[in-house]
Design a protein around this motif. Structure first.
Motif, PDB file in Angstrom:
ATOM      1  N   ALA A 156       1.928  -9.364 -28.505  1.00 12.31           N
ATOM      2  CA  ALA A 156       1.212  -8.090 -28.435  1.00 12.31           C
ATOM      3  C   ALA A 156      -0.291  -8.303 -28.506  1.00 12.31           C
ATOM      4  O   ALA A 156      -0.774  -9.269 -29.101  1.00 12.31           O
ATOM      5  N   LEU A 157      -1.040  -7.381 -27.917  1.00  9.53           N
ATOM      6  CA  LEU A 157      -2.484  -7.506 -27.847  1.00  9.53           C
ATOM      7  C   LEU A 157      -3.154  -6.978 -29.101  1.00  9.53           C
ATOM      8  O   LEU A 157      -2.570  -6.221 -29.880  1.00  9.53           O
ATOM      9  N   ALA A 158      -4.398  -7.354 -29.260  1.00 11.45           N
ATOM     10  CA  ALA A 158      -5.191  -6.837 -30.370  1.00 11.45           C
ATOM     11  C   ALA A 158      -5.583  -5.391 -30.095  1.00 11.45           C
ATOM     12  O   ALA A 158      -5.341  -4.838 -29.030  1.00 11.45           O
ATOM     13  N   THR A 159      -6.227  -4.760 -31.060  1.00 15.84           N
ATOM     14  CA  THR A 159      -6.647  -3.375 -30.897  1.00 15.84           C
ATOM     15  C   THR A 159      -7.724  -3.260 -29.828  1.00 15.84           C
ATOM     16  O   THR A 159      -8.400  -4.233 -29.484  1.00 15.84           O
ATOM     17  N   ALA A 160      -7.877  -2.057 -29.302  1.00 16.69           N
ATOM     18  CA  ALA A 160      -8.843  -1.817 -28.233  1.00 16.69           C
ATOM     19  C   ALA A 160     -10.274  -1.998 -28.729  1.00 16.69           C
ATOM     20  O   ALA A 160     -10.569  -1.878 -29.913  1.00 16.69           O
ATOM     21  N   VAL A 161     -11.159  -2.289 -27.772  1.00 17.36           N
ATOM     22  CA  VAL A 161     -12.578  -2.445 -28.093  1.00 17.36           C
ATOM     23  C   VAL A 161     -13.176  -1.075 -28.401  1.00 17.36           C
ATOM     24  O   VAL A 161     -13.063  -0.149 -27.586  1.00 17.36           O
ATOM     25  N   PRO A 162     -13.803  -0.873 -29.554  1.00 15.46           N
ATOM     26  CA  PRO A 162     -14.414   0.426 -29.847  1.00 15.46           C
ATOM     27  C   PRO A 162     -15.622   0.668 -28.959  1.00 15.46           C
ATOM     28  O   PRO A 162     -16.462  -0.213 -28.773  1.00 15.46           O
ATOM     29  N   ALA A 163     -15.698   1.865 -28.388  1.00 15.06           N
ATOM     30  CA  ALA A 163     -16.789   2.200 -27.475  1.00 15.06           C
ATOM     31  C   ALA A 163     -17.923   2.873 -28.246  1.00 15.06           C
ATOM     32  O   ALA A 163     -17.693   3.786 -29.040  1.00 15.06           O
ATOM     33  N   THR A 164     -19.139   2.420 -28.005  1.00 17.93           N
ATOM     34  CA  THR A 164     -20.307   3.007 -28.671  1.00 17.93           C
ATOM     35  C   THR A 164     -21.332   3.535 -27.683  1.00 17.93           C
ATOM     36  O   THR A 164     -22.270   4.217 -28.078  1.00 17.93           O
ATOM     37  N   GLY A 165     -21.193   3.219 -26.396  1.00 16.73           N
ATOM     38  CA  GLY A 165     -22.145   3.673 -25.391  1.00 16.73           C
ATOM     39  C   GLY A 165     -21.473   4.548 -24.354  1.00 16.73           C
ATOM     40  O   GLY A 165     -20.270   4.818 -24.408  1.00 16.73           O
ATOM     41  N   THR A 166     -22.246   4.986 -23.362  1.00 22.03           N
ATOM     42  CA  THR A 166     -21.723   5.895 -22.338  1.00 22.03           C
ATOM     43  C   THR A 166     -22.216   5.528 -20.938  1.00 22.03           C
ATOM     44  O   THR A 166     -22.127   6.349 -20.025  1.00 22.03           O
ATOM     45  N   ARG A 167     -22.696   4.324 -20.742  1.00 21.98           N
ATOM     46  CA  ARG A 167     -23.334   4.003 -19.467  1.00 21.98           C
ATOM     47  C   ARG A 167     -22.337   3.828 -18.329  1.00 21.98           C
ATOM     48  O   ARG A 167     -22.613   4.200 -17.182  1.00 21.98           O
ATOM     49  N   VAL A 168     -21.173   3.282 -18.610  1.00 20.75           N
ATOM     50  CA  VAL A 168     -20.225   2.938 -17.554  1.00 20.75           C
ATOM     51  C   VAL A 168     -18.808   3.126 -18.081  1.00 20.75           C
ATOM     52  O   VAL A 168     -18.554   3.014 -19.288  1.00 20.75           O
ATOM     53  N   THR A 169     -17.873   3.418 -17.176  1.00 20.96           N
ATOM     54  CA  THR A 169     -16.455   3.486 -17.522  1.00 20.96           C
ATOM     55  C   THR A 169     -15.720   2.423 -16.722  1.00 20.96           C
ATOM     56  O   THR A 169     -15.816   2.391 -15.493  1.00 20.96           O
ATOM     57  N   VAL A 170     -15.018   1.544 -17.422  1.00 21.35           N
ATOM     58  CA  VAL A 170     -14.187   0.532 -16.774  1.00 21.35           C
ATOM     59  C   VAL A 170     -12.811   1.157 -16.565  1.00 21.35           C
ATOM     60  O   VAL A 170     -12.104   1.469 -17.528  1.00 21.35           O
TER      61      VAL A 170
END
Length: 464
Positions: free
Chosen positions: A277-291
């Motif tokens: 199983a994967l680790a937890t998701a990367v916490p987002a702190t900015g708003t410049r781009v959406t992957v």
């Protein structure tokens, strides 16, 4: 003359004896086969497909069920995960832009980026890729649709071997069809140097490990989780050639967005190797781009939904660059309606692509768009392999996805949604330079025979 009775050999008479002495077996097989065909037909109707594809599969099931059922099990399904309803407490956003609200409701959030740089041409993209690989210190994750056995492909594989010998953890994930021609000697050399390699849905695989026609079309190189190289370019000589021969688009991102890209690579890697199983998701702190990831590993058709929403929200401009234009009916109508209500819809394509079948089939959609008032622009001097869409000055999309049915509904794809004015302006400038090389397309009306042929080719080549 006395007629002699014909005798049946045991081999000839055995099936007949079984059918006559045990008719229940025949009826049981007939009922089971009918139920199986109806079950598959119901599954086909639930799948989101072009109507022609649905009809084709249903007719195939009806006329040749013994061939259709195993083929459908091999390549017929689109999704590897089930759709999920939006929970009552789904996140929302204060943005008044429809795409932002759509993504927020599906749990897809933007992230920060210290730097986003579009590559001006193939030479710049190649130098950026070389520098990113050379600068990796702890990890190097490479996921490609095509890695060719040519000058650029060998240079990348040699660089990966050097980084692995230098103590960097190197992982190489290749699509099982796109990179099928890689010599096994190169793979052996990579593994001997410590490079971890994996095939994404290889040609021969267990049925539960994905469908053969679901290809990983993503292109991504991530160094140390802090810098990423992505876009439409594969690694082969033509993708880094002069723009007058091959025009493509790739970019670099640094910072939080690169970590999100690495998270996506982790999902693909663990899908391929069946890891933990994967680790937890990367916490987002900015708003410049959406992957944004789209494909069989996502419950919905997210990219298609974004394109539809952005088309209906566009106010004055839609510019789309794609090598292959074979949209589904819904997206085509959204573009046509935008053109009819006065939005400038401009489509930039190669005059002749590297897939003649795609050029043949696109004519139907291009005629309909042109009739709605859109501008169809053809680049005569190069193969345009870039994938980009621009909506007003509000949204720019760059990535691996073409505007065709395969990318929108079958492939594993990845795009970046850019909302910052400076990033959108940079994409608009790139599109303007390409448009300056293009010419207006002449689209003569097609006769009934050509339209029928286009429909047959579309059904056979793009729908399964």
């Amino acid at each position: 003359m006395r007629r002699t009775a014909r005798t049946l050999t045991p081999v000839q008479s055995a099936p007949r004896r079984v059918a006559m002495s045990q008719p229940w077996l025949f009826h049981l097989a007939l009922v089971a086969g009918t139920l199986a065909m109806l079950s598959f037909a119901a599954h086909i109707l639930r799948q989101r497909r072009h109507p022609a594809a649905t009809l084709g599969w249903l007719l195939f099931m009806l006329l040749l069920p013994w061939f259709a059922v195993p083929l459908y099990l091999t390549i017929g399904t689109r999704k590897l995960v089930s759709s999920r309803p939006i929970p009552a407490g789904a996140p929302s956003t204060d943005s008044d832009y429809a795409v932002d609200r759509l993504l927020a409701r599906t749990g897809i959030v933007p992230c920060g980026a210290d730097r986003i740089r579009l590559h001006a041409d193939g030479a710049e993209a190649w130098h950026a890729l070389q520098a990113l690989i050379a600068d990796a210190r702890a990890s190097l994750d490479v996921g490609l649709f095509i890695l060719a056995d040519d000058v650029h492909g060998e240079a990348v594989m040699t660089a990966l071997i050097e980084r692995a010998r230098g103590g960097v953890r190197v992982r190489l994930l290749l699509d099982g069809i796109g990179s099928l021609r890689i010599p096994r000697s190169w793979l052996a050399a990579l593994r001997a140097a410590g490079v971890e390699t994996a095939w994404f849905i290889p040609l021969l695989h267990r049925p539960l490990r994905g469908r053969t026609n679901l290809r990983n079309h993503r292109k991504l190189v991530v160094a140390d989780g802090t810098r990423a190289w992505t876009g439409g370019r594969n690694v082969a000589d033509e993708y880094f050639a002069k723009d007058t021969f091959w025009t493509d688009l790739s970019l670099e991102v640094e910072g939080e967005a690169a970590a999100v890209c690495q998270r996506g690579f982790e999902r693909d890697w663990h899908f391929a190797v069946r890891g933990p199983a994967l680790a937890t998701a990367v916490p987002a702190t900015g708003t410049r781009v959406t992957v944004l990831y789209s494909g069989p590993d996502q419950p919905g058709d997210t990219l298609h939904d974004v394109l539809m929403t952005a088309c209906y929200a566009a106010r004055y401009r839609i510019v789309a660059v794609t090598p292959y234009f074979v949209p589904d009916e819904a997206l085509l109508q959204a573009l046509c309606l935008a053109a009819r209500r006065g939005v400038e819809v401009r489509l930039i394509l190669p005059a002749r692509s590297n897939h003649r079948l795609a050029d043949w089939v696109r004519a139907r959609a291009l005629r309909e768009l042109a009739a709605a008032g859109a501008s169809i622009r053809l680049v005569p001097d190069a193969m345009v392999h870039a994938k980009a869409v621009l909506f007003d000055d509000t949204l720019g999309i760059v990535g691996s996805a073409n505007l065709d049915i395969r990318s929108l509904f079958l492939n594993f794809e990845m795009v970046l949604l850019m909302r910052e004015p400076a990033d959108v302006a940079a994409l608009a400038e790139w599109c303007a330079r390409l448009d300056a090389r293009a010419q207006d397309a002449g689209l003569p009306p097609a006769g009934a025979l050509r339209e029928a042929a286009e429909g047959l080719v579309l059904l056979a080549a793009f729908q399964i």
